[in-house]
Motif scaffolding. Structure first.
Motif, short mmCIF file in Angstrom:
data_model
loop_
_atom_site.label_atom_id
_atom_site.label_comp_id
_atom_site.label_asym_id
_atom_site.label_seq_id
_atom_site.Cartn_x
_atom_site.Cartn_y
_atom_site.Cartn_z
N LEU A 65 32.64 26.35 -7.55
CA LEU A 65 32.33 25.85 -8.88
C LEU A 65 31.09 24.94 -8.86
CD1 LEU A 65 33.69 26.36 -11.53
CD2 LEU A 65 34.88 24.21 -11.29
N LEU A 66 31.01 24.13 -7.82
CA LEU A 66 29.86 23.24 -7.71
C LEU A 66 28.57 24.05 -7.63
CD1 LEU A 66 28.42 20.59 -7.31
CD2 LEU A 66 29.05 20.63 -4.91
N ILE A 67 28.61 25.12 -6.81
CA ILE A 67 27.41 25.96 -6.67
C ILE A 67 27.07 26.61 -8.02
CG2 ILE A 67 26.46 28.02 -5.53
CD1 ILE A 67 28.25 27.20 -3.10
N LEU A 68 28.11 27.07 -8.72
CA LEU A 68 27.86 27.71 -10.02
C LEU A 68 27.28 26.72 -11.03
CD1 LEU A 68 31.00 30.02 -10.45
CD2 LEU A 68 28.63 30.70 -10.00
N ILE A 69 27.83 25.51 -11.04
CA ILE A 69 27.33 24.52 -12.01
C ILE A 69 25.88 24.14 -11.70
CG2 ILE A 69 27.64 22.19 -12.94
CD1 ILE A 69 30.62 22.47 -12.58
N ALA A 70 25.59 23.96 -10.39
CA ALA A 70 24.21 23.61 -10.03
C ALA A 70 23.27 24.74 -10.43
CB ALA A 70 24.13 23.33 -8.54
N THR A 71 23.70 25.99 -10.19
CA THR A 71 22.87 27.13 -10.59
C THR A 71 22.68 27.14 -12.11
OG1 THR A 71 24.00 28.28 -8.83
CG2 THR A 71 22.61 29.63 -10.24
N ALA A 72 23.76 26.79 -12.84
CA ALA A 72 23.68 26.79 -14.31
C ALA A 72 22.63 25.79 -14.79
CB ALA A 72 25.04 26.45 -14.90
N VAL A 73 22.58 24.62 -14.15
CA VAL A 73 21.60 23.61 -14.57
C VAL A 73 20.18 24.17 -14.35
CG1 VAL A 73 20.64 21.32 -14.06
CG2 VAL A 73 23.12 21.64 -14.15
N ILE A 74 19.97 24.77 -13.16
CA ILE A 74 18.62 25.28 -12.84
C ILE A 74 18.24 26.43 -13.78
CG2 ILE A 74 17.20 26.36 -11.04
CD1 ILE A 74 19.04 24.85 -9.02
#
Ligand code: ASP
Length: 420
Positions: free
Chosen positions: A9-18
Motif C-alpha cells: 500500500l505504501l508503494i502504491l500511495i507513493a506512486t499515486a502522489v508521483i
C-alpha cells in the motif's frame, strides 16, 4: 493490516502522489474531471472522524484505570506539543533571517483575499473559548474536534469513577473503537486512487505545470525557506524519536502512509484515522494512540506554526518593514497560538495568520502575496503536522510505560501478607 499489505500500500500511495503530480502538471485543468474521486476518498475519511474520536478518547482514557494518571499524561502531552511547536517557530524565524526571501518582491499581487475579508477577526481568547461548545451535537455536525475531545475526556473521567455500573458503557466504546479501526483499514485500500485524484486535480486547478511554475517562481525564495525549514524540523523530530522515544527509523516507514495521505489531503483531521492505524500498527501504547493523536491533530501543528512565523516575516521583508527582536518575539508567541487555533483543514493556517500579522501591525494585504502557492506549501506543512503528532504519541507512550514497569517492579518487591 499485515506487514506485506502495508508495504504494498505504501508503494502504491507513493506512486499515486508521483503520478498525480505528473498528470496534473501535464494535463492541467483536464484533471478536474477526476476531482470527484478525490472528494469521495476525503469524505469517507471525514465520515470516520467524529465516531472515531469519541470512542477512541473515551476508551483510551477510561482504560488508564486510575484517572489520576490522566493528569500526568495530559500534562506531558501538552508540554511536549507546546515545546516542539515553539522549536518549529524558532526554526522558521532562523530560516527567514538567513535566507531573506522577501527582499525585492513585486507587491502588485498584494490584496486581502475574499475568504479573509469575510472572516470575523479571531482573538486569542477565542482560541481558549473554542475548547468548549454549548452544543455538542452542533460541534460534531461541524467537525469541531476540540470541544468533542474535552467532552469525551470529562465523560471518560466520570465513567472511570462509576465502578461496575460504568463497565458495560466502557465495553461499548471499546467495541465502537475497534469497529472504527477495522473500517479505517478497509478505507486505506482506497487511498492510492483518492490521493492520485486529489493531487492531480489540485495541480490542474492551479492551471497545470507551466502556470504553477510561474506562480511558484514569483515567490520562489519563500517556498525554498518554508520547505527547508520544514525539512530541518522533520530531522529535529527524527532525533526526538530516536533519543527520547527510543524508536528506530522503521517507525518513520510505518508512518509514511499517513504522511503521504496528509500530503494528498492537506488536512490533518481527515488524515487522523490513518495516523491512528499506522501508529497502532507500530506497537505504540494504545492509550497514547487514543488520546494523544486526536488531541494532537487539532492543537499540535508544528508545520503550520513554522509556516506562520516564516510567512509573517516574509511579508515584513517584502514591504521593507524592519522587525525588532521584540516584534519577532511577538511573532513567536502569536504564531504558536495561531497554529494551536488553526483547524486541521486545508489552508486553515492562511486564515489564522491574521492574528500574527495584526499583532505586529503588518499589512493584512500581504497575505495576497502568498495565496497562489499556499495550497502547495499547505501539503508539506500538513505532513509535518502529522509527523509531529506521531512522534508525540511515541514519546508519550515511552513516558507512560517506564513508570508502569517500575510500579510493577516495586509491587513485586513489596512483601505481601502471604509472604510474611
Ligand atoms: N492544512 C493544515 C492541517 O490540516 C492546517 C494549515 O496549516 O493550514 O494540518
Amino acid at each position: 493490516m499485515n506487514h506485506r499489505h502495508a508495504l504494498i500500500l505504501l508503494i502504491l500511495i507513493a506512486t499515486a502522489v508521483i503520478l498525480g503530480a505528473l498528470s496534473g502538471w501535464l494535463w492541467g485543468p483536464a484533471m478536474l474531471e477526476i476531482e470527484w474521486l478525490g472528494h469521495l476518498f476525503l469524505n469517507t475519511l471525514k465520515m470516520m472522524i467524529v465516531p472515531l474520536i469519541i470512542a477512541a478518547v473515551i476508551s483510551g482514557i477510561a482504560s488508564l484505570g486510575d484517572i489520576r494518571k490522566l493528569g500526568r499524561i495530559g500534562f506531558s502531552t501538552v508540554a511536549y506539543y507546546a515545546s516542539t511547536t515553539a522549536v518549529a517557530v524558532v526554526i522558521g524565524l532562523i530560516m527567514v533571517n538567513l535566507i531573506q526571501p522577501g527582499a525585492g518582491i513585486d507587491l502588485s499581487s498584494a490584496t486581502t483575499p475574499e475568504r479573509i475579508l469575510n472572516k470575523e477577526p479571531v482573538a486569542i481568547s477565542d482560541i481558549l473559548l473554542s475548547m468548549v461548545d454549548p452544543n455538542i451535537v452542533s460541534a460534531a455536525a461541524e467537525t469541531r474536534i476540540l470541544p468533542l475531545i474535552v467532552f469525551a475526556i470529562l465523560f471518560a473521567a466520570a465513567l472511570s469513577t462509576l465502578g461496575t455500573i460504568g463497565r458495560p458503557v466502557l465495553a461499548f466504546f471499546n467495541g465502537v473503537n475497534e469497529a472504527m479501526m477495522k473500517m479505517v483499514i478497509w478505507l486505506m485500500y482506497l487511498a492510492p486512487l483518492g490521493i492520485f485524484a486529489l493531487v492531480a486535480s489540485r495541480l490542474g486547478k492551479a492551471g497545470g505545470g507551466d502556470a504553477f511554475f510561474a506562480q511558484l517562481s514569483a515567490v520562489g525564495w519563500h517556498v525554498v525557506t518554508v520547505i527547508s525549514g520544514l525539512a530541518v524540523h522533520f530531522l529535529f523530530l527524527l532525533l526526538v524519536l530516536i533519543f527520547i522515544a527510543k524508536r528506530g527509523p522503521e517507525y518513520l516507514i510505518s508512518m509514511m502512509r499517513a504522511l503521504l495521505t496528509a500530503f494528498g489531503t492537506a488536512s490533518s483531521s481527515a488524515t487522523l484515522p490513518l495516523t491512528m492505524e499506522c501508529v497502532r500498527e507500530s506497537g505504540v501504547d494504545q492509550r497514547a494512540v487514543r488520546f494523544v493523536l486526536p488531541l494532537g491533530s487539532t492543537i499540535n501543528m508544528d508545520g503550520t506554526a513554522l509556516y506562520e512565523a516564516a510567512a509573517a516575516m516574509f511579508i515584513a521583508q517584502a514591504y521593507g518593514i524592519d522587525l525588532s527582536m521584540g516584534q519577532q518575539a511577538i511573532i513567536f508567541v502569536t504564531a504558536t497560538l495561531a497554529a494551536i487555533g488553526a483547524a486541521g483543514i486545508p489552508e486553515a493556517g492562511l486564515v489564522t495568520m491574521v492574528i500574527v500579522l495584526s499583532a505586529v501591525g503588518l499589512p493584512i494585504d500581504g497575505i495576497g502575496l502568498l495565496l497562489a502557492v499556499d495550497w502547495f506549501l499547505d501539503r508539506f506543512r500538513t505532513a509535518i503536522n502529522v509527523w509531529g503528532d506521531s512522534v508525540g504519541a511515541a514519546v508519550i507512550s515511552r513516558i507512560i510505560q517506564p513508570t508502569e514497569e517500575s510500579t510493577l517492579a516495586a509491587a513485586q518487591q513489596r512483601p505481601t501478607i502471604t509472604d510474611s
